[in-house]
Enzyme design. Structure first.
Site, mmCIF file in Angstrom:
data_model
loop_
_atom_site.group_PDB
_atom_site.id
_atom_site.type_symbol
_atom_site.label_atom_id
_atom_site.label_comp_id
_atom_site.label_asym_id
_atom_site.label_seq_id
_atom_site.Cartn_x
_atom_site.Cartn_y
_atom_site.Cartn_z
ATOM 1 N N GLU A 224 0.855 -1.167 -0.131
ATOM 2 C CA GLU A 224 -0.033 -0.089 -0.152
ATOM 3 C C GLU A 224 0.993 1.311 0.006
ATOM 4 O O GLU A 224 2.221 1.104 0.378
ATOM 5 C CB GLU A 224 -0.598 -0.068 1.422
ATOM 6 C CG GLU A 224 -1.858 -1.044 1.542
ATOM 7 C CD GLU A 224 -2.433 -1.375 2.669
ATOM 8 O OE1 GLU A 224 -2.358 -0.325 3.530
ATOM 9 O OE2 GLU A 224 -2.834 -2.425 3.162
ATOM 10 N N LYS B 146 2.001 4.615 1.764
ATOM 11 C CA LYS B 146 2.357 5.094 2.921
ATOM 12 C C LYS B 146 1.859 6.455 2.980
ATOM 13 O O LYS B 146 2.705 7.323 2.755
ATOM 14 C CB LYS B 146 3.479 4.784 3.648
ATOM 15 C CG LYS B 146 3.818 4.932 5.187
ATOM 16 C CD LYS B 146 4.946 4.558 5.658
ATOM 17 C CE LYS B 146 5.073 4.668 7.266
ATOM 18 N NZ LYS B 146 4.742 6.094 7.810
ATOM 19 N N ASP C 23 1.144 10.274 4.037
ATOM 20 C CA ASP C 23 1.820 11.119 5.053
ATOM 21 C C ASP C 23 0.667 12.017 5.871
ATOM 22 O O ASP C 23 0.304 12.910 5.288
ATOM 23 C CB ASP C 23 2.754 11.964 4.300
ATOM 24 C CG ASP C 23 3.668 12.377 5.388
ATOM 25 O OD1 ASP C 23 3.530 11.942 6.399
ATOM 26 O OD2 ASP C 23 4.760 13.093 4.879
ATOM 27 N N TYR D 21 -6.787 1.665 5.879
ATOM 28 C CA TYR D 21 -5.733 0.767 5.607
ATOM 29 C C TYR D 21 -5.922 -0.470 6.365
ATOM 30 O O TYR D 21 -5.264 -1.286 6.179
ATOM 31 C CB TYR D 21 -4.561 1.601 5.561
ATOM 32 C CG TYR D 21 -3.978 1.897 6.831
ATOM 33 C CD1 TYR D 21 -3.934 1.237 7.989
ATOM 34 C CD2 TYR D 21 -3.710 3.421 6.786
ATOM 35 C CE1 TYR D 21 -3.496 1.970 9.183
ATOM 36 C CE2 TYR D 21 -3.158 4.009 7.902
ATOM 37 C CZ TYR D 21 -3.310 3.213 9.233
ATOM 38 O OH TYR D 21 -2.766 4.143 10.398
ATOM 39 N N LYS E 237 10.515 2.954 3.133
ATOM 40 C CA LYS E 237 10.610 4.286 2.861
ATOM 41 C C LYS E 237 11.315 4.828 1.627
ATOM 42 O O LYS E 237 12.062 4.234 1.013
ATOM 43 C CB LYS E 237 11.325 5.046 3.979
ATOM 44 C CG LYS E 237 10.859 4.512 5.434
ATOM 45 C CD LYS E 237 9.422 5.584 5.644
ATOM 46 C CE LYS E 237 9.455 6.595 6.683
ATOM 47 N NZ LYS E 237 9.564 6.960 7.833
ATOM 48 N N CYS F 206 14.218 45.428 -15.440
ATOM 49 C CA CYS F 206 14.379 44.185 -15.786
ATOM 50 C C CYS F 206 15.802 44.074 -16.106
ATOM 51 O O CYS F 206 16.547 44.537 -16.754
ATOM 52 C CB CYS F 206 13.428 44.005 -17.072
ATOM 53 S SG CYS F 206 13.776 42.436 -18.039
ATOM 54 N N CYS G 4 16.055 43.756 -20.029
ATOM 55 C CA CYS G 4 15.707 44.798 -21.136
ATOM 56 C C CYS G 4 15.764 46.357 -20.317
ATOM 57 O O CYS G 4 15.652 47.147 -21.060
ATOM 58 C CB CYS G 4 14.396 44.536 -21.891
ATOM 59 S SG CYS G 4 12.860 44.962 -20.807
ATOM 60 N N CYS H 198 8.060 42.192 -15.847
ATOM 61 C CA CYS H 198 8.740 43.343 -16.671
ATOM 62 C C CYS H 198 7.682 43.777 -17.462
ATOM 63 O O CYS H 198 7.039 43.054 -18.275
ATOM 64 C CB CYS H 198 9.748 42.382 -17.511
ATOM 65 S SG CYS H 198 10.418 43.606 -18.872
ATOM 66 N N CYS I 293 11.686 43.479 -24.635
ATOM 67 C CA CYS I 293 12.391 42.301 -23.655
ATOM 68 C C CYS I 293 12.594 41.300 -24.620
ATOM 69 O O CYS I 293 11.815 40.551 -24.981
ATOM 70 C CB CYS I 293 11.587 42.284 -22.545
ATOM 71 S SG CYS I 293 12.299 41.161 -21.402
HETATM 72 S S1 IVH Z 1 -0.335 -0.054 8.739
HETATM 73 C C1 IVH Z 1 0.551 -1.915 12.893
HETATM 74 N N1 IVH Z 1 -0.605 1.195 6.414
HETATM 75 O O1 IVH Z 1 2.444 4.750 9.168
HETATM 76 C C2 IVH Z 1 0.583 -0.721 12.195
HETATM 77 N N2 IVH Z 1 -0.099 2.258 8.103
HETATM 78 O O2 IVH Z 1 4.617 3.907 10.925
HETATM 79 C C3 IVH Z 1 -0.073 -0.603 10.840
HETATM 80 N N3 IVH Z 1 0.580 4.519 7.441
HETATM 81 O O3 IVH Z 1 1.014 5.003 12.386
HETATM 82 C C4 IVH Z 1 -0.190 0.345 10.257
HETATM 83 N N4 IVH Z 1 -0.113 4.729 5.398
HETATM 84 O O4 IVH Z 1 -0.040 6.441 10.399
HETATM 85 C C5 IVH Z 1 -0.375 1.246 7.446
HETATM 86 N N5 IVH Z 1 -1.039 2.200 4.273
HETATM 87 C C6 IVH Z 1 -0.941 2.324 5.475
HETATM 88 C C7 IVH Z 1 -0.224 3.535 6.001
HETATM 89 C C8 IVH Z 1 0.029 3.567 7.378
HETATM 90 C C9 IVH Z 1 0.271 5.483 6.493
HETATM 91 C C10 IVH Z 1 1.108 5.284 8.783
HETATM 92 C C11 IVH Z 1 0.141 5.152 9.873
HETATM 93 C C12 IVH Z 1 1.277 4.292 11.201
HETATM 94 C C13 IVH Z 1 2.329 4.837 10.546
HETATM 95 C C14 IVH Z 1 3.335 3.571 11.038
#
Ligand code: IVH
Length: 689
Positions: free
Chosen positions: A130, A132, A134, A242, A329, A423, A426, A441, A447
Site C-alpha cells: 500500500e 504509506k 503522510d 488501511y 521508505k 528588468c 531589457c 517586466c 524584452c
Molecule cells: S498499517 C501496525 N498502512 O504509518 C501498524 N500504516 O509507521 C499498521 N501509515 O501510524 C499500520 N499509511 O499512520 C499502515 N497504508 C498504511 C499506512 C500506514 C500510512 C502510517 C500510520 C502508522 C504509521 C506507521
C-alpha cells in the site's frame, strides 16, 4: 441496534417509507456534494438559493417524518459547537507503528525473516503493498454501521476523541448500509490533506495574513487538533482506510480482501496491490516513486504487509511493531545548505522568478545547486536572506525549493533580497502590483526574454494575420537577429536580397511573405491593440477598447479610471494597459509600427445596422451549430459586446448544452437566457443567416 428502517406508524406502508428514505438519502448525498464544493473546493456549482431550497426540502421531509431522519443528515450541523477539551480514550487494541526499510536489502531481510518465522510452512507467501500516506493515523468505530467515534493514535494505548472533527470529513461514510449487523466495526486509516487543498488553504491564509502550514501533514494535524469542528469542516481533509481491526466478516481472510471490503462500504482506501515476490515488491516501489508527484496526496513510502490475515496472526508482534509488515521508505528529500545568491530570471510572459544559488548539496542522491524561490511574495513569506542556512526540499523531478529558513543560525553577513527596479534583460520597469506576489517586466515588446512570445502573438491570425511568416520562420529570423522587435517585421522589405539566400526560402516564397507583410499593414484598431500583447487584453477586450476609445492616441493617454469604465476591464488589466503605454520602449515600437505604415480605418459605430447596440452578451455551454468565434463575430456585427462572466450588466446569456454556473448565475440575477436555436432564429431575423 439502530434500525433506520423500523416501521413508523402502523398505517404507513413500508413502500412509502422506503421511498421517503431514498429521497432523504439522495438529498443528503447532493447536499454533501455541494458542501464539499463550497467549503473545501471553494468552488460552488449552485447558487446559495438553490442550496437553501434543497436543504429546505430535506428539513421538510425530516419534520414530516421525524423517525425516518437519517443519522448523517447535514441539517443537524452536527458538531458545529466547540468542545471545552479533548477527552482521552483507551484504544481497544493498541495502535502500533511500523519498522522501517530504507533500501532493497532491508526489504529482502524483512521477507527473509517472514519466511524464517513461517518455519517451513507457507513459504513464499503473498504480500500486499500500500502507499504509506503522510497524514495522521486515526481509529474509527461504527456501531451497527453508524459512525460513532474517532480517536487519534496518541501514545498508542490512549488517544484523543476527535469524533466532532472527523465527522466533518467529506469522504468519510457516516452510515454503512451493509454493516447494520456488525455490532462493532473498527476501521483504521489516515486523515490527510490532499496537496491541492493544502496549496489553496495556504493561499487563502496568506491573502488574509494568517499563518500558513509548512506541509500538508501539519495542516491536517492542525485541523484535527481543533476544539471547534467548524474549523475542521472548512479544511480540505480526507480519510483513507488501511485496516479493519475489529468486526471484519470471517469470510474475509486477506488484507487485500479487507481493503476491498472497505471500498464496498464506501471508504476510500490507500491504493494497494498484491505482490508475489521480492521482484514485484521492488517493481511496485519503483513505479510508485515515478508517479509520486502526480498523486493527489503526499506519501513518504510504501507499506509491505503479509496478505494472509491468519499468517499475520501467526507472526504476531515484536514489542510495538508487527512482524508481518514493514514501511519501505522513499529516499530522504530534504537537506540543509547555504543560500549564496539570488538571480532573477525573466519568463516568456515577463514574470520575474527568483532563482536561489546554493552551496551545492546532496539531496536524496542528486546534487542540487539551484532552487526556485517562486516569486517575490515567497521570499517575503519565507523571510529568507542572502547568506541564510536553508532547508532544501526536492520532490521527484521538479526543481527543488526552500522549505525552511534557519533564522537562529543567521550571522552578520546576511543581506536582504530586493526585487530589482528594472528588468535584468531589457531594463524596462518592473512592476509588482499591490497585494500580488508576482513581479513583471513591462517591456513586453522589447524584452528579449519575452520577444519570441510577442513576435508569434503579433503575426497570429487574430492579430496582424501575417500568413507566410509562421512561428518557425519567425524564431529563425529572431535567432539570426534579422528581427528583434515586432516593428522589424516591417523592415524585412529592405532585406529581400538577404532573405532569398536563406535555406528553404526562394525568390517566390520571399515575395509571398513580403506581400503578406505588406498586406497586414492595413488592419483594424482592435486587431492592432490585440497584437500588442498587453497582459489581460485578449481579442474581445481589444475590441471593447477600440470601440470605447475609437482612436489609439485616446487609448494611450487614458487614465486607469478611464480604462476602468470600459466593459469587462478590471483593475489589474487597466493598470497593465496604463503601464504598457507609459513604458518608453513600448511606445517607441508602437510609433515605429505606425511610421512603417501600419494603419486602420477610423472606427465608426453604425447603430443603424446594430440592432443589439448597447447589449452585453455572455456565451456558455456546448454549442452545436456554430463555433464561438463565429457567434462572437455575428454579435459584434449586430452591435453587442461579448464578455466572459455574468453580472447585473449582462443583457443576455446564450446557453448551450451542459451550461453550468453561468446559467445558475443568470437565473439568480434574472438575466434573459436564450438557447442556441433561439439565437439562430434571432440571426435569421436580422438577415444574418
Ligand atoms: S498499517 C501496525 N498502512 O504509518 C501498524 N500504516 O509507521 C499498521 N501509515 O501510524 C499500520 N499509511 O499512520 C499502515 N497504508 C498504511 C499506512 C500506514 C500510512 C502510517 C500510520 C502508522 C504509521 C506507521
Amino acid at each position: 441496534m439502530t434500525d433506520l428502517f423500523a416501521p413508523l406508524s402502523a398505517d404507513m406502508p413500508a413502500n412509502d417509507k422506503m421511498a421517503i428514505i431514498a429521497q432523504m438519502r439522495k438529498l443528503i448525498r447532493v447536499l454533501k456534494h455541494h458542501n464539499h464544493a463550497y467549503y473545501v473546493l471553494d468552488h460552488p456549482t449552485i447558487t446559495d438559493g438553490e442550496y437553501d431550497s434543497l436543504r429546505a426540502k430535506l428539513v421538510q421531509l425530516e419534520n414530516d417524518f421525524p423517525t425516518l431522519k437519517q443519522q448523517d443528515s447535514p441539517t443537524d450541523n452536527v458538531g458545529d459547537t466547540p468542545l471545552p477539551f479533548f477527552t482521552q480514550v483507551s484504544h481497544d487494541l493498541p495502535m502500533l507503528s511500523l519498522a522501517n526499510a530504507f533500501n532493497a536489502d532491508d526489504v529482502a531481510n524483512f521477507v527473509r525473516r517472514v519466511n524464517e518465522r513461517l518455519d517451513g510452512k507457507n513459504q513464499n507467501p503473498e504480500f500486499e503493498m500500500e502507499l504509506k500516506l503522510d497524514g495522521l493515523a486515526v481509529s474509527l468505530k461504527y456501531i451497527n454501521g453508524v459512525f460513532s467515534q474517532a480517536l487519534t493514535r496518541g501514545d498508542g494505548q490512549v488517544g484523543e476523541d476527535i469524533t466532532h472533527n472527523v465527522r466533518t470529513i467529506y469522504n468519510l461514510p457516516l452510515v454503512l448500509d451493509d454493516c447494520q449487523d456488525i455490532d462493532l466495526l473498527e476501521v483504521r486509516g489516515e486523515v490527510l490533506m490532499p496537496k491541492a487543498g493544502f496549496l489553496k488553504l495556504n493561499e487563502q491564509s496568506r491573502k488574509r495574513g494568517e499563518r500558513v502550514f509548512a506541509n500538508p501533514r501539519n495542516a491536517a494535524a492542525g485541523s484535527l487538533r481543533q476544539l471547534n469542528p467548524a474549523i475542521a469542516k472548512s479544511r480540505p481533509l480526507a480519510f483513507y482506510g488501511y485496516s479493519v481491526n475489529q468486526g471484519l466478516p470471517n469470510a474475509i481472510t486477506t488484507q487485500s480482501g479487507a481493503m476491498r471490503f472497505l471500498q464496498a462500504q464506501g471508504f476510500d482506501v490507500s491504493p494497494f496491490k498484491v505482490v508475489a515476490n521480492l521482484q514485484q515488491i521492488d517493481d511496485f516501489y519503483q513505479e510508485t516513486i515515478t508517479k509520486r508527484d502526480e498523486l493527489p496526496f503526499e506519501i513518504d513510502g510504501m507499506v509491505v504487509k503479509l496478505n494472509s490475515l491468519a499468517l499475520q496472526d501467526d507472526l504476531g508482534f515484536l514489542s510495538r511493531e508487527p512482524r508481518w509488515a514493514t514501511a519501505y521508505k522513499f529516499p530522504a528529500t530534504t537537506a540543509t545548505t547555504r543560500l549564496l545568491d539570488v538571480e532573477w530570471q525573466v519568463g516568456r510572459t515577463g514574470q520575474l522568478t527568483p532563482v536561489g544559488k546554493l552551496e551545492p548539496v546532496n539531496v536524496g542522491g542528486v546534487t542540487v545547486s539551484n532552487v526556485t524561490l517562486h516569486n517575490f511574495g515567497e521570499i517575503e513569506r519565507l523571510g529568507v536572506m542572502m547568506g541564510d542556512i536553508v532547508s532544501i526540499h526536492r520532490a521527484g523531478e521538479v526543481i527543488p525549493k526552500v522549505s525552511n529558513v534557519m533564522e537562529n543560525l543567521r550571522d552578520d553577513n546576511v543581506r536582504a533580497i530586493h526585487l530589482p527596479n528594472t528588468c535584468p534583460v531589457c531594463d524596462s520597469p518592473v512592476v509588482l502590483p499591490d497585494g500580488e506576489a508576482l513581479a513583471r517586466c513591462m517591456g513586453g515588446l522589447v524584452c528579449t526574454a519575452q520577444a519570441q512570445e510577442a513576435l508569434i502573438h503579433f503575426v497570429s491570425r487574430k492579430a496582424m494575420d501575417i500568413d507566410g511568416l509562421g512561428s518557425q520562420r519567425l524564431i529563425k529570423f529572431f535567432d539570426m537577429q534579422l528581427i528583434k522587435t515586432v516593428a522589424d517585421i516591417y523592415r524585412l522589405t529592405d532585406k529581400a536580397q538577404v532573405l532569398q539566400k536563406l535555406e528553404g526560402l526562394g525568390e517566390k516564397s520571399v515575395a509571398n511573405m513580403l506581400f503578406a507583410i505588406e498586406k497586414s499593414k492595413n488592419t483594424t484598431l482592435s486587431r492592432f491593440i490585440f497584437a500588442l500583447g498587453i497582459r489581460g487584453v485578449g481579442e474581445s477586450t481589444a475590441r471593447n477598447l477600440a470601440e470605447h476609445f475609437g482612436r489609439l492616441d485616446r487609448l494611450q493617454n487614458a487614465s486607469v479610471d478611464e480604462l476602468l469604465k470600459v466593459v469587462d476591464i478590471g483593475k489589474i488589466t487597466a493598470k497593465n494597459i496604463h503601464e504598457f503605454f507609459r513604458t518608453k520602449h513600448n511606445m517607441e515600437v508602437v510609433n515605429d509600427l505606425m511610421a512603417l505604415g501600419v494603419h486602420w480605418q477610423a472606427v465608426v459605430k453604425n447603430t443603424a445596422n446594430a440592432p443589439l447596440d448597447g447589449q452585453t452578451w455572455v456565451i456558455t455551454g456546448t454549442l452545436e451549430v456554430m463555433g464561438r468565434d463565429e457567434i462572437k463575430a455575428h454579435l459584434h456585427a449586430l452591435g453587442a459586446k461579448v464578455v466572459g462572466s455574468v453580472s447585473t450588466k449582462t443583457s443576455v446569456l446564450l446557453a448551450g448544452d451542459k451550461a453550468g454556473s453561468k446559467l445558475n448565475k443568470a437565473d439568480e440575477l434574472g438575466v434573459r437566457v436564450v438557447s442556441e436555436s433561439e439565437f439562430l432564429a434571432l440571426l435569421a431575423e436580422y438577415g444574418r443567416m
